[in-house]
Design an enzyme around this catalytic site. Structure first.
Site, PDB file in Angstrom:
ATOM      1  N   ASP A   1      42.989  35.705  41.940  1.00  0.00           N
ATOM      2  CA  ASP A   1      42.332  36.272  43.130  1.00  0.00           C
ATOM      3  C   ASP A   1      40.951  36.831  42.826  1.00  0.00           C
ATOM      4  O   ASP A   1      40.462  37.726  43.529  1.00  0.00           O
ATOM      5  CB  ASP A   1      43.203  37.382  43.759  1.00  0.00           C
ATOM      6  CG  ASP A   1      44.639  36.953  43.968  1.00  0.00           C
ATOM      7  OD1 ASP A   1      44.835  35.884  44.565  1.00  0.00           O
ATOM      8  OD2 ASP A   1      45.559  37.669  43.523  1.00  0.00           O
TER       9      ASP A   1
ATOM     10  N   LYS B   1      37.311  32.646  42.585  1.00  0.00           N
ATOM     11  CA  LYS B   1      36.874  31.396  41.959  1.00  0.00           C
ATOM     12  C   LYS B   1      36.412  30.367  42.987  1.00  0.00           C
ATOM     13  O   LYS B   1      35.439  29.646  42.771  1.00  0.00           O
ATOM     14  CB  LYS B   1      38.027  30.823  41.121  1.00  0.00           C
ATOM     15  CG  LYS B   1      38.444  31.710  39.960  1.00  0.00           C
ATOM     16  CD  LYS B   1      39.622  31.127  39.205  1.00  0.00           C
ATOM     17  CE  LYS B   1      40.915  31.163  39.985  1.00  0.00           C
ATOM     18  NZ  LYS B   1      41.399  32.508  40.311  1.00  0.00           N
ATOM     19  N   GLY B   2      37.119  30.281  44.118  1.00  0.00           N
ATOM     20  CA  GLY B   2      36.775  29.289  45.123  1.00  0.00           C
ATOM     21  C   GLY B   2      35.358  29.455  45.637  1.00  0.00           C
ATOM     22  O   GLY B   2      34.615  28.486  45.794  1.00  0.00           O
ATOM     23  N   LYS B   3      34.974  30.700  45.869  1.00  0.00           N
ATOM     24  CA  LYS B   3      33.610  30.955  46.352  1.00  0.00           C
ATOM     25  C   LYS B   3      32.582  30.493  45.326  1.00  0.00           C
ATOM     26  O   LYS B   3      31.582  29.850  45.674  1.00  0.00           O
ATOM     27  CB  LYS B   3      33.419  32.449  46.646  1.00  0.00           C
ATOM     28  CG  LYS B   3      31.966  32.776  46.949  1.00  0.00           C
ATOM     29  CD  LYS B   3      31.688  34.257  47.088  1.00  0.00           C
ATOM     30  CE  LYS B   3      30.179  34.475  47.147  1.00  0.00           C
ATOM     31  NZ  LYS B   3      29.799  35.866  47.418  1.00  0.00           N
TER      32      LYS B   3
ATOM     33  N   GLN C   1      44.761  30.403  39.646  1.00  0.00           N
ATOM     34  CA  GLN C   1      45.343  31.643  39.143  1.00  0.00           C
ATOM     35  C   GLN C   1      44.362  32.347  38.199  1.00  0.00           C
ATOM     36  O   GLN C   1      43.156  32.224  38.360  1.00  0.00           O
ATOM     37  CB  GLN C   1      46.700  31.392  38.469  1.00  0.00           C
ATOM     38  CG  GLN C   1      47.816  31.072  39.447  1.00  0.00           C
ATOM     39  CD  GLN C   1      48.071  29.604  39.594  1.00  0.00           C
ATOM     40  OE1 GLN C   1      47.685  28.775  38.788  1.00  0.00           O
ATOM     41  NE2 GLN C   1      48.739  29.223  40.658  1.00  0.00           N
TER      42      GLN C   1
ATOM     43  N   GLY D   1      45.628  29.968  46.157  1.00  0.00           N
ATOM     44  CA  GLY D   1      44.747  29.782  47.295  1.00  0.00           C
ATOM     45  C   GLY D   1      43.321  30.135  46.947  1.00  0.00           C
ATOM     46  O   GLY D   1      43.049  31.242  46.486  1.00  0.00           O
ATOM     47  N   HIS D   2      42.408  29.183  47.124  1.00  0.00           N
ATOM     48  CA  HIS D   2      40.994  29.452  46.905  1.00  0.00           C
ATOM     49  C   HIS D   2      40.322  29.628  48.259  1.00  0.00           C
ATOM     50  O   HIS D   2      40.349  28.723  49.091  1.00  0.00           O
ATOM     51  CB  HIS D   2      40.344  28.318  46.115  1.00  0.00           C
ATOM     52  CG  HIS D   2      40.708  28.346  44.664  1.00  0.00           C
ATOM     53  ND1 HIS D   2      40.232  27.443  43.742  1.00  0.00           N
ATOM     54  CD2 HIS D   2      41.507  29.188  43.964  1.00  0.00           C
ATOM     55  CE1 HIS D   2      40.728  27.731  42.546  1.00  0.00           C
ATOM     56  NE2 HIS D   2      41.508  28.779  42.662  1.00  0.00           N
TER      57      HIS D   2
ATOM     58  N   GLY E   1      31.561  43.576  43.932  1.00  0.00           N
ATOM     59  CA  GLY E   1      30.890  44.837  43.639  1.00  0.00           C
ATOM     60  C   GLY E   1      30.686  45.672  44.892  1.00  0.00           C
ATOM     61  O   GLY E   1      30.685  46.920  44.840  1.00  0.00           O
ATOM     62  N   ASP E   2      30.541  45.010  46.033  1.00  0.00           N
ATOM     63  CA  ASP E   2      30.334  45.710  47.305  1.00  0.00           C
ATOM     64  C   ASP E   2      31.523  46.564  47.718  1.00  0.00           C
ATOM     65  O   ASP E   2      31.365  47.564  48.430  1.00  0.00           O
ATOM     66  CB  ASP E   2      30.036  44.696  48.407  1.00  0.00           C
ATOM     67  CG  ASP E   2      31.107  43.611  48.502  1.00  0.00           C
ATOM     68  OD1 ASP E   2      31.253  42.837  47.535  1.00  0.00           O
ATOM     69  OD2 ASP E   2      31.798  43.533  49.539  1.00  0.00           O
TER      70      ASP E   2
ATOM     71  N   THR F   1      56.176  32.903  44.050  1.00  0.00           N
ATOM     72  CA  THR F   1      55.710  32.601  45.406  1.00  0.00           C
ATOM     73  C   THR F   1      56.675  31.676  46.139  1.00  0.00           C
ATOM     74  O   THR F   1      56.470  31.378  47.314  1.00  0.00           O
ATOM     75  CB  THR F   1      54.329  31.924  45.370  1.00  0.00           C
ATOM     76  OG1 THR F   1      54.411  30.731  44.591  1.00  0.00           O
ATOM     77  CG2 THR F   1      53.282  32.860  44.780  1.00  0.00           C
TER      78      THR F   1
END
Length: 423
Positions: free
Chosen positions: A13, A16-18, A224, A40-41, A332-333, A129
């Site tokens: 989580d 990575k997808g972004k 993962q 899930g990405h 970071g936000d 899961t």
């Protein structure tokens, strides 16, 4: 040309997808090398949130080819629903998505086995899961599995029937209450297989090695996180595949000397889904606030994520195991506005101060040692340049770079692909 890897360095989580989506423009091929639809990405752009489970995150870029490697396990039912989700975006996935013949298939009975196994553990459950991932990898290593290439054989349904019958006998052995209608599940499964067979199956190791020789650029995408690796994660609370850099070699059929950059993705704090030890976990309002601001819920399962401070002991360990060359700090936000920040820099382990990850990090053995930092108050989400970063954030980044001895090249300040700042 070499292959670059993109990996998560925590318990998954990490975002990575972004980052794959952001980097895809630099690569000809995006290749997923392990895991299944339990991962899930999430990608967010143009005001739309996309969740991919098996399909590589480069699918939204017109120029990239997307390869599902031999190390991946595929549930045809889930996969077809994922394809249907792409239809509205006019994506020619039949031309852009290719699948290794050596990838294994998740059968309906694998999911049932997963549920029966988890139910039998009672309070000792590992937090599966229930997507059938573990049982599928067990059949793979047990040399019983059905692979994508088997679908091209005339007798593949005979192989299916033999394995499904074996699974039903195993489910009965667990002696737990698992209700199911296998006929209904199989009807859906066989229909999905027919759709899957419309895509191109390849010998992915040959395809990728020829692409390397031809000068193509390749990004290997992990699923993962490294602390969920079957060998190097917090066993037994792990996934069933190798999520680390070595898994890219076995999951795609590329040699180690073909790997160049290893991009390590981590959050500015730490999260974990499901069961298992988590030394820096917060049980107070600070942890609850992190979860709320960070929208910390599983992209696939919807399960709430446990939240805690950044664990540098674990992060150093995963950087070392993976040979990370560049770091990318996500979310970071989310930390903006907290009274103070803490970073775990060591553990008290059986009365001794240590800075390496020991065999057992259960709470009775490990107490985190923290360093405290001032938190930044400014909203980071509208920032576009590193020069806009507040001093406190720069101090935080500088400390992490010094401790990890690896540069932080990217800082993410929001979920959208545009909210990505290169340093």
């Amino acid at each position: 040309m070499a292959v670059d890897l993109l990996l998560g360095l925590q318990w998954g989580d990490e975002g990575k997808g972004k980052i794959v989506d952001v980097l895809t423009a630099n690569y000809d091929i995006i290749a997923r090398f392990q895991g299944g639809p339990n991962a899930g990405h999430t990608l967010e752009f143009d005001g739309i949130k996309h969740v991919l489970r098996t399909i590589p995150s480069g699918i939204f870029h017109k120029k990239s080819m997307n390869v599902i490697g031999n190390g991946v396990v595929i549930d045809p039912v889930v996969f077809v629903k994922e394809l249907e989700g792409l239809d509205q975006f006019d994506i020619d996935y039949k031309a852009k998505l290719i699948i290794s013949r050596k990838a294994h298939l998740i059968l309906p009975t694998h999911r049932l086995l997963d549920a029966a196994s988890e139910a039998s553990k009672g309070k000792a459950k590992i937090g599966s899961t229930l997507k059938g991932i573990g049982p599928t990898y067990m059949d793979k290593t047990g040399r019983n599995g059905i692979r994508v290439g088997d679908l091209e054989l005339t007798n593949w349904k005979d192989k299916y029937r033999a394995l499904a019958d074996k699974h039903e006998a195993m489910i009965a052995f667990y002696n737990v209450d698992v209700q199911y209608d296998l006929d209904e599940m199989e009807t859906e499964f066989f229909e999905a297989v027919e759709t899957l067979k419309e895509l191109q199956f390849i010998d992915s190791e040959e395809y990728l090695n020829q692409a390397i020789k031809a000068g193509k650029t390749i990004l290997a995408e992990g699923a993962q996180g490294s602390l969920l690796d079957i060998d190097f994660g917090t066993y037994p609370f792990v996934t069933s595949s190798n999520t680390t850099a070595a898994g890219a070699c076995t999951g795609l059929g590329i040699a180690p000397n073909k790997v160049e950059d290893v991009y390590g993705i981590f959050k500015a704090y730490t999260t974990r889904v499901g069961s298992g030890p988590f030394p820096t976990e917060l049980f107070d309002e600070v942890g609850a606030e992190m979860a709320k601001i960070g929208r910390e819920f599983g992209a696939v399962t919807g399960r709430p994520r446990r939240c805690g401070w950044l664990d540098l002991v674990a992060l150093k360990y995963t950087c070392e195991v993976n040979g990370v060359t560049q770091l990318m700090m996500m979310k970071g936000d989310v930390l903006s506005g907290f009274d103070e920040l803490k970073v775990c820099t060591a553990y008290m382990y059986k009365g001794e101060r240590i800075t390496h990850l020991p065999y057992n990090i259960e709470p009775e053995n490990v107490t985190p040692v923290y360093s405290t930092f001032k938190c930044w108050k400014k909203d980071l989400t509208k920032m576009t340049e590193p020069s806009q970063f507040p001093t406190e954030l720069n101090d935080y980044i500088a400390f992490l770079e010094k401790e990890l001895e690896i540069p932080i090249k990217v800082v993410s300040v929001g979920p959208d692909r545009t909210q990505t700042i290169h340093r």
